[in-house]
Motif scaffolding. Structure first.
Motif, PDB file in Angstrom:
ATOM      1  N   PRO A   1       0.802  -1.234   0.000  1.00 57.43           N
ATOM      2  CA  PRO A   1       0.000   0.000   0.000  1.00 57.43           C
ATOM      3  C   PRO A   1       0.831   1.279   0.000  1.00 57.43           C
ATOM      4  O   PRO A   1       0.486   2.245  -0.676  1.00 57.43           O
ATOM      5  CB  PRO A   1      -0.831  -0.125   1.284  1.00 57.43           C
ATOM      6  CG  PRO A   1      -0.900  -1.596   1.546  1.00 57.43           C
ATOM      7  CD  PRO A   1       0.408  -2.149   1.083  1.00 57.43           C
ATOM      8  N   VAL A   2       1.927   1.284   0.759  1.00 57.89           N
ATOM      9  CA  VAL A   2       2.756   2.496   0.825  1.00 57.89           C
ATOM     10  C   VAL A   2       3.396   2.771  -0.533  1.00 57.89           C
ATOM     11  O   VAL A   2       3.381   3.907  -1.026  1.00 57.89           O
ATOM     12  CB  VAL A   2       3.844   2.356   1.913  1.00 57.89           C
ATOM     13  CG1 VAL A   2       4.779   3.565   1.885  1.00 57.89           C
ATOM     14  CG2 VAL A   2       3.205   2.216   3.286  1.00 57.89           C
ATOM     15  N   GLU A   3       3.976   1.732  -1.150  1.00 53.34           N
ATOM     16  CA  GLU A   3       4.610   1.904  -2.455  1.00 53.34           C
ATOM     17  C   GLU A   3       3.586   2.305  -3.521  1.00 53.34           C
ATOM     18  O   GLU A   3       3.853   3.169  -4.358  1.00 53.34           O
ATOM     19  CB  GLU A   3       5.311   0.609  -2.898  1.00 53.34           C
ATOM     20  CG  GLU A   3       6.552   0.257  -2.097  1.00 53.34           C
ATOM     21  CD  GLU A   3       6.241  -0.606  -0.892  1.00 53.34           C
ATOM     22  OE1 GLU A   3       5.046  -0.782  -0.567  1.00 53.34           O
ATOM     23  OE2 GLU A   3       7.193  -1.106  -0.264  1.00 53.34           O
ATOM     24  N   LEU A   4       2.411   1.692  -3.478  1.00 53.71           N
ATOM     25  CA  LEU A   4       1.387   1.988  -4.482  1.00 53.71           C
ATOM     26  C   LEU A   4       0.860   3.415  -4.374  1.00 53.71           C
ATOM     27  O   LEU A   4       0.350   3.974  -5.345  1.00 53.71           O
ATOM     28  CB  LEU A   4       0.225   1.000  -4.348  1.00 53.71           C
ATOM     29  CG  LEU A   4       0.536  -0.449  -4.753  1.00 53.71           C
ATOM     30  CD1 LEU A   4      -0.608  -1.365  -4.367  1.00 53.71           C
ATOM     31  CD2 LEU A   4       0.821  -0.550  -6.248  1.00 53.71           C
ATOM     32  N   ALA A   5       0.993   4.011  -3.195  1.00 54.53           N
ATOM     33  CA  ALA A   5       0.522   5.380  -3.002  1.00 54.53           C
ATOM     34  C   ALA A   5       1.526   6.413  -3.512  1.00 54.53           C
ATOM     35  O   ALA A   5       1.211   7.604  -3.569  1.00 54.53           O
ATOM     36  CB  ALA A   5       0.227   5.633  -1.522  1.00 54.53           C
ATOM     37  N   HIS A   6       2.727   5.970  -3.860  1.00 55.33           N
ATOM     38  CA  HIS A   6       3.765   6.854  -4.401  1.00 55.33           C
ATOM     39  C   HIS A   6       3.991   6.541  -5.881  1.00 55.33           C
ATOM     40  O   HIS A   6       3.510   5.531  -6.394  1.00 55.33           O
ATOM     41  CB  HIS A   6       5.081   6.674  -3.637  1.00 55.33           C
ATOM     42  CG  HIS A   6       5.050   7.199  -2.238  1.00 55.33           C
ATOM     43  ND1 HIS A   6       4.514   6.488  -1.194  1.00 55.33           N
ATOM     44  CD2 HIS A   6       5.483   8.384  -1.718  1.00 55.33           C
ATOM     45  CE1 HIS A   6       4.629   7.194  -0.078  1.00 55.33           C
ATOM     46  NE2 HIS A   6       5.201   8.345  -0.371  1.00 55.33           N
TER      47      HIS A   6
ATOM     48  N   TYR B   1       5.987   5.130  -9.074  1.00 55.47           N
ATOM     49  CA  TYR B   1       6.621   3.813  -9.131  1.00 55.47           C
ATOM     50  C   TYR B   1       8.144   3.862  -9.048  1.00 55.47           C
ATOM     51  O   TYR B   1       8.792   2.840  -8.845  1.00 55.47           O
ATOM     52  CB  TYR B   1       6.178   3.052 -10.385  1.00 55.47           C
ATOM     53  CG  TYR B   1       6.703   3.592 -11.688  1.00 55.47           C
ATOM     54  CD1 TYR B   1       7.878   3.099 -12.243  1.00 55.47           C
ATOM     55  CD2 TYR B   1       6.029   4.595 -12.376  1.00 55.47           C
ATOM     56  CE1 TYR B   1       8.362   3.582 -13.443  1.00 55.47           C
ATOM     57  CE2 TYR B   1       6.506   5.080 -13.586  1.00 55.47           C
ATOM     58  CZ  TYR B   1       7.668   4.574 -14.114  1.00 55.47           C
ATOM     59  OH  TYR B   1       8.151   5.065 -15.299  1.00 55.47           O
TER      60      TYR B   1
ATOM     61  N   TRP C   1       9.620   5.758  -6.746  1.00 56.48           N
ATOM     62  CA  TRP C   1       9.880   6.253  -5.386  1.00 56.48           C
ATOM     63  C   TRP C   1      10.801   5.321  -4.601  1.00 56.48           C
ATOM     64  O   TRP C   1      11.783   5.750  -4.006  1.00 56.48           O
ATOM     65  CB  TRP C   1       8.548   6.418  -4.656  1.00 56.48           C
ATOM     66  CG  TRP C   1       8.667   6.826  -3.221  1.00 56.48           C
ATOM     67  CD1 TRP C   1       9.054   8.045  -2.735  1.00 56.48           C
ATOM     68  CD2 TRP C   1       8.391   6.008  -2.081  1.00 56.48           C
ATOM     69  NE1 TRP C   1       9.027   8.042  -1.354  1.00 56.48           N
ATOM     70  CE2 TRP C   1       8.619   6.794  -0.929  1.00 56.48           C
ATOM     71  CE3 TRP C   1       7.956   4.694  -1.919  1.00 56.48           C
ATOM     72  CZ2 TRP C   1       8.430   6.309   0.363  1.00 56.48           C
ATOM     73  CZ3 TRP C   1       7.769   4.204  -0.629  1.00 56.48           C
ATOM     74  CH2 TRP C   1       8.007   5.007   0.480  1.00 56.48           C
ATOM     75  N   ARG C   2      10.478   4.024  -4.589  1.00 59.67           N
ATOM     76  CA  ARG C   2      11.285   3.120  -3.763  1.00 59.67           C
ATOM     77  C   ARG C   2      12.673   2.903  -4.331  1.00 59.67           C
ATOM     78  O   ARG C   2      13.609   2.592  -3.593  1.00 59.67           O
ATOM     79  CB  ARG C   2      10.563   1.796  -3.542  1.00 59.67           C
ATOM     80  CG  ARG C   2      10.157   1.016  -4.797  1.00 59.67           C
ATOM     81  CD  ARG C   2       9.479  -0.291  -4.394  1.00 59.67           C
ATOM     82  NE  ARG C   2       9.041  -1.056  -5.546  1.00 59.67           N
ATOM     83  CZ  ARG C   2       8.539  -2.292  -5.450  1.00 59.67           C
ATOM     84  NH1 ARG C   2       8.434  -2.870  -4.267  1.00 59.67           N
ATOM     85  NH2 ARG C   2       8.153  -2.943  -6.538  1.00 59.67           N
TER      86      ARG C   2
ATOM     87  N   HIS D   1      -4.526  -1.037  -9.216  1.00 59.07           N
ATOM     88  CA  HIS D   1      -4.176  -0.937  -7.800  1.00 59.07           C
ATOM     89  C   HIS D   1      -3.264   0.257  -7.518  1.00 59.07           C
ATOM     90  O   HIS D   1      -3.025   0.598  -6.360  1.00 59.07           O
ATOM     91  CB  HIS D   1      -3.489  -2.224  -7.335  1.00 59.07           C
ATOM     92  CG  HIS D   1      -4.331  -3.450  -7.522  1.00 59.07           C
ATOM     93  ND1 HIS D   1      -5.479  -3.696  -6.805  1.00 59.07           N
ATOM     94  CD2 HIS D   1      -4.202  -4.496  -8.395  1.00 59.07           C
ATOM     95  CE1 HIS D   1      -6.014  -4.835  -7.186  1.00 59.07           C
ATOM     96  NE2 HIS D   1      -5.256  -5.345  -8.160  1.00 59.07           N
ATOM     97  N   GLU D   2      -2.722   0.854  -8.575  1.00 56.24           N
ATOM     98  CA  GLU D   2      -1.860   2.005  -8.399  1.00 56.24           C
ATOM     99  C   GLU D   2      -2.720   3.271  -8.322  1.00 56.24           C
ATOM    100  O   GLU D   2      -3.756   3.377  -8.962  1.00 56.24           O
ATOM    101  CB  GLU D   2      -0.847   2.106  -9.542  1.00 56.24           C
ATOM    102  CG  GLU D   2       0.075   0.903  -9.611  1.00 56.24           C
ATOM    103  CD  GLU D   2       1.169   1.035 -10.660  1.00 56.24           C
ATOM    104  OE1 GLU D   2       1.328   2.139 -11.222  1.00 56.24           O
ATOM    105  OE2 GLU D   2       1.860   0.036 -10.922  1.00 56.24           O
ATOM    106  N   CYS D   3      -2.277   4.203  -7.513  1.00 61.34           N
ATOM    107  CA  CYS D   3      -3.055   5.430  -7.314  1.00 61.34           C
ATOM    108  C   CYS D   3      -2.836   6.391  -8.469  1.00 61.34           C
ATOM    109  O   CYS D   3      -2.230   7.460  -8.317  1.00 61.34           O
ATOM    110  CB  CYS D   3      -2.689   6.070  -5.981  1.00 61.34           C
ATOM    111  SG  CYS D   3      -3.030   5.005  -4.566  1.00 61.34           S
TER     112      CYS D   3
END
Length: 308
Positions: free
Chosen positions: A107-112, A114, A116-117, A151-153
């Protein structure tokens, strides 16, 4: 006619792609040791030698604390990513290497965004960073299974843009060029496995109890999409291969050869930096000389150590 033997310092260059225009994955072999004049015994011996040499180059990289190296490993299931990491990096100082494995985003990665991590774990100056899978999953797995984008924001209008994939390739290339301009050598490896070799490796995982833990039913499911993944990799390499971040399409059916090609590419990139041990600051040299004299003066004299 005898095959021309390939020297180790040019081995990786045979499989490099610096310009993706017109690239065809079908033209790339999955076995190439024999064509390069190498056999398994010789290759394994060379690998041991090159591991020791890579350790020396990595020490220079660490001491200089300016350049860094990012190694991106991509492959289909059973392509040998873990084996490459284990064997190629076996002689490296652990302090100078980091390995990041990119699993399914939460969820955290999907809210940023792609990328970001990847920013969060990019290698620091003087270090070698390894991405076990990477940002390329976003133009590989999601290209084969576009429903994952739900599923990605992301706004629906952006997901439906006709240029969606082209935009992602451009973003990835810009990200890699940015890293290169910050002193990170970006080396990307596609471990190119044949479908038959993958079948045999899956069977090994099922038949041998010590390898059962490697097996996942999801691997068999994804095998149905073999041609789709081949197309996705071809497109990704075509659009993101450039001199600042070349791809290496590594023949992966022979594990020892695969590892040798990867280590040669890393060595070749580090040699081009012409790194040397940093020169000592004059003030530090004076301090060291002062410390040497002080320590030598503290040495016990013979009379201070009577023999009993």
């Amino acid at each position: 006619m005898a095959r021309k033997k390939t020297t180790t310092n040019t081995l990786a260059r045979r499989f490099s792609v610096h310009n993706g225009k017109g690239f065809s994955l079908a033209d790339c072999p999955t076995r190439a040791a024999e064509a390069c004049g190498l056999d398994k015994k010789t290759g394994k011996h060379l690998l041991k030698e090159r591991i020791r040499y890579l350790a020396q180059l990595q020490a220079l990289l660490y001491a200089n604390n300016t350049w860094s190296v990012l190694v991106v490993l991509q492959a289909l299931d059973a392509g040998g990513k873990d084996g490459v990491i284990k064997h190629v990096m076996s002689g490296i100082n652990p302090q100078g290497v980091s390995v990041s494995s990119f699993k399914q985003p939460g969820p955290v990665e999907l809210a940023h965004g792609y990328l970001w991590r990847e920013h969060m774990v990019a290698p620091a100056a003087g270090r070698i960073g390894i991405f076990n899978r990477s940002h390329y999953e976003e133009v590989l797995v999601t290209r084969v299974h576009p429903e994952l984008l739900e599923h990605e924001c992301l706004p629906l209008s952006l997901r439906r843009k006709p240029t969606f994939w082209k935009d992602r390739y451009e973003d990835i290339s810009s990200f890699e060029r940015y890293m290169a301009r910050q002193g990170t050598i970006v080396l990307k490896f596609f471990l190119h496995l044949s479908k038959e070799e993958q079948r045999l490796r899956f069977l090994q995982r099922i038949k041998h109890r010590t390898k059962n833990w490697k097996f996942s039913p999801a691997d068999i499911h994804e095998r149905q999409y073999w041609d789709d993944y081949q197309h996705a990799y071809e497109e990704a390499i075509r659009h993101t291969a450039h001199p600042d971040a070349p791809w290496f399409v590594v023949p992966a059916d022979q594990k020892w050869f695969e590892r040798l090609v990867v280590i040669e590419a890393i060595i070749d990139a580090l040699e081009k930096l012409h790194l040397k041990m940093p020169a000592m600051d004059p003030a530090m040299e004076a301090d060291m000389e002062k410390a040497r004299r002080q320590l030598e003066a503290e040495a016990p004299r013979p009379a201070d150590n009577p023999v009993h």
